[in-house]
Design an enzyme around this catalytic site. Structure first.
Site, mmCIF file in Angstrom:
data_model
loop_
_atom_site.group_PDB
_atom_site.id
_atom_site.type_symbol
_atom_site.label_atom_id
_atom_site.label_comp_id
_atom_site.label_asym_id
_atom_site.label_seq_id
_atom_site.Cartn_x
_atom_site.Cartn_y
_atom_site.Cartn_z
ATOM 1 N N GLU A 83 -18.202 3.306 -0.967
ATOM 2 C CA GLU A 83 -19.391 2.693 -0.317
ATOM 3 C C GLU A 83 -20.170 4.079 -1.323
ATOM 4 O OE1 GLU A 83 -22.356 4.069 1.260
ATOM 5 O OE2 GLU A 83 -21.499 5.130 2.174
ATOM 6 N N CYS A 131 -28.348 6.403 2.234
ATOM 7 C CA CYS A 131 -27.816 5.491 1.405
ATOM 8 C C CYS A 131 -28.376 4.127 2.538
ATOM 9 C CB CYS A 131 -26.388 5.156 1.321
ATOM 10 S SG CYS A 131 -25.313 5.159 2.375
#
Length: 492
Positions: free
Chosen positions: A236, A270
């Site tokens: 990720e 993010c």
């Protein structure tokens, strides 16, 4: 005399003062932790779904009972407001409880049709835990993000070895300590602390799967390291998440949410907004709403600012270089500018008309900045959104076109008329495509990510014609071909 273990300190980002000292676990220490987790693995599996559910729900309950303690530690190690830390911890506990309650249903044995040619067979697919899962966590959301792997891996029946970020080791140690309070036996969930070498050691320790959250650059190193031992990975990584504002958007709500998405947690998210494409017909109105929404937003220490300092000091250089590059390449600052970077804080920055090929538009900034570019129409916005090498999340603002726009975006997650809402919904998968990584956490997919499929095909009765034998005749072959042509997959 025995050699003293090496240590490192965690720091309060506001002042830089050391707030905790932790061991730097060596390669040998990590191998021992993985070996201990492997021994505990069989007992954890044997506990069954009900037994694991009971333990994990007790842990979730304990986390909420200790939320003040937990969030004070998160705030101290990251510098974020306590309110933000509470939201993060609450979401983490919620994901833990969801995984505990749904693992059995998700991993239920699946019965498959054997097809007409193999009608005498019973075909099933079972799901089994992979074994020991290694988790390397980030510093920006030190409990929520790693819990997306830890909770789902544990619920699936795996044991876990967790290496928290060197910027937030205290949160990782606290998590392991609280789990130990509810654990039926030891070594189900272990924490190892250290710097980059400790993370490398975990990649090389022959865990059965490794979940990593961090930059794309580091993810590539992690994937290459794990490849040496054929260790599968979940990655990720970063994002350059776009926001699309259509002509029929709720302008005020879109602006307020976009400011929060881009600047909460100091922009260190993010899935936070980094670039906005607004349709020309509503651009002036939207920009005015953004300026109105940002005017009272300011950084500061917990209890003072809307968001905190840069948790990782070297990020300040990246943020400033992106702002300068945007301005040098022809963009304009309509709020803040290059001088907004004031160690350890970055004041809000809004840029407009920044060229698409600039570093500020191509690379993840990870700071409280946002770029707004005008587009002729939604189609152009979609093209520009998809032009990025990243593909993590996106946000779409439109009263009537939301689903249509979302379906054309090359990313793992889209929020329509909301922002980053997909992270809070435990039943949906979280993850990206392209340079934003691969694999999924959260939801049924997050549970299945930490399992492997086992196919079992059993003969319920024997056919008069044997296909799997050296006694098979030419007539048998003709029959197989005839049936295959006739059925053509209809009854599979």
């Amino acid at each position: 005399m025995p050699t003293r273990a090496k240590t490192f300190d965690s720091h309060y980002p506001v002042t830089g003062d050391a707030i905790g000292t932790f061991p730097i676990h060596t390669d040998a220490d990590v191998r021992v932790a993985v070996a201990q987790a492997r021994i505990a693995s069989d007992k954890w599996v044997a506990l069954g779904f009900r037994g694991r559910k009971k333990v994990l729900l007790a842990w979730s309950k304990l986390l909420m009972e200790r939320i003040e303690e937990c969030t004070a530690l998160i705030s101290m190690e990251t510098g974020k407001p306590v309110s933000d830390a509470k939201l993060e911890a609450s979401l983490a506990a919620g994901h833990l409880a969801w995984a505990a309650r749904h693992a059995q249903e998700v991993m239920r044995t699946s019965h498959r049709s054997p097809g007409a040619v193999m009608a005498n067979m019973s075909a099933t697919v079972e799901r089994s835990p992979v074994g020991v899962v290694g988790v390397i966590g980030p510093w920006n959301y030190p409990i929520f993000t790693p819990m997306g792997s830890i909770a789902y891996a544990l619920a699936a029946g795996n044991t876990v070895v967790f290496k928290p970020s060197e910027f937030t080791p205290g949160v990782g140690v606290w998590l392991a300590r609280t789990f130990a309070e509810v654990a039926p036996f030891s070594n189900i969930f272990l924490c190892v602390t250290g710097l980059g070498d400790t993370g490398r050691a975990l990649c090389e320790a022959h865990v059965d799967k490794l979940a990593f959250t961090g930059s794309t650059k580091t993810a590539m190193v992690v994937a290459a390291t794990c490849a040496k031992t054929m260790t599968p990975v979940v990655l990720e990584c970063g994002g350059k998440d776009p926001v699309i504002v259509a002509h029929d958007a709720d302008i005020k709500r879109a602006a307020e949410n976009s400011i929060w998405s881009s600047m909460s947690n100091g922009g260190q998210t993010c899935i936070g907004a980094e670039r906005i494409y607004v349709v020309e017909s509503v651009a002036d109105e939207f920009i005015a709403a953004m300026l109105d929404a940002v005017k009272n937003i300011k950084p500061g220490e917990p209890g003072v600012g809307n968001y905190g300092p840069a948790t990782m000091p070297k990020q300040l250089e990246i943020i400033q270089s992106h702002i300068k590059d945007a301005l040098k390449s022809g963009g304009r600052a309509i709020y803040g500018g290059a001088k907004s970077v004031k160690d350890p804080y970055v004041e809000p920055v809004i840029l407009v008309d920044v060229p698409e090929d600039s570093m500020a538009m191509q690379d993840e900034t990870f700071g409280p900045t946002i770029i707004i570019n005008r587009v002729k129409n939604v189609d152009e916005a979609i093209i520009l959104s998809n032009a990025s090498r990243y593909g993590l999340g996106a946000s779409v603002w439109s009263k009537r076109q939301g689903k249509k726009i979302a379906a054309q975006l090359h990313c793992g997650m889209v929020a329509i008329n909301s922002t980053i809402s997909f992270a809070a919904v435990a039943s949906v998968p979280f993850g990206g495509v392209k340079d934003s990584g691969y694999g999924r956490i959260h939801g049924p997919e997050g549970i299945l990510e930490f399992t492997y499929a086992r196919t079992i095909v059993r003969a319920r009765f024997q056919l008069p014609i044997t296909f799997t034998s050296f006694k098979r005749t030419a007539g048998n072959d003709k029959l197989i071909i005839k049936l295959t042509r006739l059925l053509n997959g209809r009854f599979g």
